[in-house]
Scaffold this motif. Structure first.
Motif: not given
Length: 552
Positions: A209-222, A246-253
Motif C-alpha cells: 500500500p501507499g500513495p503509489a501502490a505496488r505489486l509484489e509478484l510471486a515469481e521474479p521476472p526473467e 519500474a521493476v525492483d526484484g519482484r516488485v513492480v511500480s
C-alpha cells in the motif's frame, strides 16, 4: 527573481477544483493569481500595475501557450521553453522506443555515436542493415536529434510513462489491430518485432500500500518488464490492465498517470498476465497519427500522392492531450510578446517544434509577428538539465538561459529592445545553426575547440596535445566570464581556464598528455554574461566544445 527586481507567483493550478474544465488548470487559476498578485503589490508599494511574464517548460509550455492565446491583458509576455506541438504526444516518445529496440538487437548504437561525435565519419548509417537504417531514419526525419542517442545504454521510454495509459484508454482497439490487421508492423513478416513479444502468467504475492501502490509478484521476472502491462485475469480488477513503470526484484511500480481504481482492485492471490504487446505496438504509433502537411516531420509517412501510407486511427490523440493541458489546441494566436527557448539536443520536445509554432504565429499575425515573437536555440542542451557526471561532459544546464530570457522579455516589453533571435535552417526536420557566433545570433556563446589544430588528434601515450579554443559571444549578448577544461571528457571539469578580463571574444590554450591508451573527448565549457559580471550566478549562459583524441 529578487536579483531582477521582480516578484514571483506560482499556483497549484486549481488542485482538485479543476476537474471537468481543462482551462482552469491550463490558465484560469494562473490568470486569477496573477491579477490578485497585482492587488497585493499595490497594497505594499502603492497604486501601480506591475508588468507580468509567464514562463513554463515541457508540459508547462502548453500552459503558457494556452494562456498566451486565450487571455488578454493579464500577462505582457511569455517564455515557453522546450515546447511541444499539438501532435508531440505520443509520437516523440514512441519513435524513440522503436529505434531503441531495433538498433539494440545488434548493438549498433556505439557505431552511430562514433559517427556523430567530433572527429567521426558523420555517416550515421554505416554498418546498419535495412531495418536498422529505416528505424534510425524514421526517428531522424521526425526530428529526433542524432546527438541525443549519447546515453543509449540507459535510455528508456522517459516521460512516456505519463502518457502511455492515456493512449491505451483512448484507443483501446489499437493493440488488437496492430497484431492482426494489414498495414501495421505487427503483421509485417519482414519485421523482427514478433520475436520481441512475450507473455507469461504469475500471481500477486502481495499488494504494497501507499500513495503509489505496488505489486509484489510471486515469481521474479526473467526479463525487463518496464512498459509492459499487468493484466488482471482474476479478482476485482479482472480484464483490466496497467502499464509498469519500474521493476525492483519482484516488485513492480506503476506510472502516476495509471488508473488508480484498477490498481486498487488487485488482491493477493490474483492471477495476472505480464504482457508487452501494448508497448511493442505503440512503438510505431506515430505512423498511424499523420497530421496536416505543415507538420513536416510526419510527411515521411505519406505516399507519392500525399495520402497517409499506413492505416490511420479514428482520431488524432495529440491535439486531445495538448488541449487537456493548454485548455485549447495551440494554434499561434498569441496576445503579447513571446520569447521561446528551444534546445538543440532535446529528445522529448524536438527542436523543429519551435519553428512550427513560429510559422503559426507568422500566419496569424503577419507583419506584426516580427515584433511579437523571438526564438533562441540553445546548443548542447537537452530537455532537462544534466543529472549525471556523464551528462555534464556533453550537455549544459540552461536554467540561466531562462533567467536571461525573462530579463530580455522585460526589456522588450518595457523598453522596446527586441531580443536577437537565433538564425537557423531546417533540413529534413533537423534544425541547423551557423557555426559562427555572429551568424548564429541569439544569446549563447560559441566554443570552437581544436586539438593539435583539428577536431581529431591521434597521439602516443605521454605525447602532449595542444588545445586551442576560441569562445565568442554573439553581438550584444555580453562577454565571456569563465571557462574550464575537462581533458578526459568525464564531466568533472577540474582545470579552470583563466579569463582575466571579460571580453566578447576570448582565446584559450592548454596542453595535456594522456597516460593511458584509449579514445578521449576533451571538453572546454565556457560561460558568458550580458554585463560581464564574473561573480553573479544569475544569467550566466553556458556552451561547450568537444574534440576527439585517440591515444595509442
Amino acid at each position: 527573481t529578487i536579483a531582477s527586481g521582480a516578484y514571483y507567483v506560482q499556483t497549484n493550478l486549481g488542485g482538485a477544483d479543476r476537474a471537468g474544465d481543462p482551462a482552469i488548470g491550463a490558465y484560469r487559476v494562473n490568470a486569477a493569481a496573477a491579477e490578485f498578485s497585482r492587488q497585493v503589490a499595490s497594497d505594499l508599494y502603492g497604486e501601480h500595475r506591475p508588468y507580468g511574464y509567464l514562463i513554463g517548460g515541457s508540459g508547462g509550455s502548453y500552459q503558457v501557450l494556452g494562456a498566451a492565446e486565450n487571455t488578454v491583458g493579464v500577462w505582457d509576455g511569455f517564455v515557453p521553453f522546450v515546447m511541444g506541438v499539438p501532435y508531440s504526444i505520443p509520437s516523440a516518445f514512441t519513435v524513440r522506443l522503436h529505434t531503441l529496440r531495433v538498433l539494440r538487437q545488434r548493438d549498433k548504437f556505439p557505431g552511430v555515436l562514433d559517427a556523430v561525435d567530433p572527429g567521426g565519419s558523420g555517416d550515421l548509417y554505416a554498418g546498419l542493415d535495412d531495418e536498422e537504417r529505416a528505424a534510425l531514419d524514421e526517428a531522424t526525419l521526425l526530428g529526433y536529434p542524432p546527438r541525443g542517442w549519447w546515453n543509449h545504454t540507459t535510455l528508456d521510454s522517459g516521460y512516456f510513462t505519463m502518457n502511455h495509459p492515456g493512449v491505451a484508454a483512448m484507443d483501446p482497439t489499437y493493440v488488437t489491430d496492430f497484431w492482426t490487421e494489414p498495414g501495421y508492423l505487427g503483421t509485417d513478416p519482414a519485421s523482427a518485432i514478433g520475436a520481441a513479444r512475450f507473455s507469461f502468467e504469475t500471481t500477486v504475492a502481495a499488494v504494497i500500500p501507499g500513495p503509489a501502490a505496488r505489486l509484489e509478484l510471486a515469481e521474479p521476472p526473467e526479463r525487463d518488464l518496464r512498459d509492459a502491462h499487468v493484466v488482471a485475469l482474476t479478482g476485482p480488477a479482472a480484464g483490466q490492465s496497467v502499464p509498469i513503470s519500474a521493476v525492483d526484484g519482484r516488485v513492480v511500480s506503476f506510472p502516476i498517470s495509471a488508473d488508480r481504481t484498477t490498481i486498487a482492485g488487485f488482491r493477493p492471490g490474483d492471477l495476472v498476465r505480464i504482457d508487452n504487446s501494448w508497448i511493442l505496438a505503440l512503438q510505431t504509433y506515430q505512423r498511424h497519427q499523420v497530421p496536416t502537411p505543415d507538420l513536416y516531420g510526419w510527411n515521411q509517412f505519406r505516399d507519392a500522392a500525399g495520402r497517409p501510407a499506413h492505416p490511420q486511427r479514428p482520431r488524432l490523440l495529440g491535439p486531445v492531450m495538448a488541449a487537456g493541458v493548454a485548455g485549447s489546441v495551440p494554434d499561434g494566436r498569441i496576445h503579447g510578446k513571446m520569447l521561446v527557448v528551444q534546445n538543440l539536443m532535446d529528445i522529448d520536445a524536438f527542436p523543429w517544434f519551435a519553428d512550427w509554432y513560429r510559422s503559426r504565429v507568422a500566419d496569424h499575425l503577419g507583419d506584426a509577428a516580427e515584433d511579437s515573437f523571438a526564438l533562441w536555440y540553445i546548443d548542447h542542451a537537452q530537455h532537462d538539465n544534466p543529472s549525471s557526471v556523464a551528462a555534464e561532459a556533453r550537455t549544459i544546464a540552461y536554467g540561466t538561459v531562462l533567467q536571461q530570457a525573462l530579463r530580455d522579455l522585460s526589456a522588450w516589453v518595457e523598453r522596446g529592445i527586441r531580443p536577437a533571435t537565433t538564425s537557423y535552417t531546417v533540413a529534413g526536420s533537423q534544425v541547423v545553426v551557423p557555426a559562427g557566433a555572429a551568424e548564429r545570433g541569439g544569446v549563447q556563446p560559441v566554443v570552437d575547440l581544436r586539438a593539435d589544430g583539428g577536431v581529431r588528434a591521434e597521439v602516443a601515450v605521454g605525447q602532449p596535445v595542444t588545445f586551442h579554443a576560441r569562445v565568442e559571444v554573439p553581438p550584444g549578448a555580453g562577454s565571456v566570464v569563465a571557462a574550464e577544461w575537462d581533458f578526459l571528457g568525464s564531466g568533472d571539469y577540474p582545470v579552470p581556464a583563466a579569463v582575466a578580463t571579460p571580453q566578447p571574444v576570448v582565446d584559450l590554450s592548454a596542453t595535456h598528455a594522456f597516460t593511458a591508451p584509449g579514445t578521449y573527448f576533451p571538453v572546454l565549457r565556457a560561460a558568458s554574461h550580458r554585463d560581464g559580471d564574473q561573480q553573479t550566478p544569475f544569467g550566466r549562459i553556458q556552451n561547450l566544445g568537444r574534440v576527439r583524441v585517440v591515444v595509442r
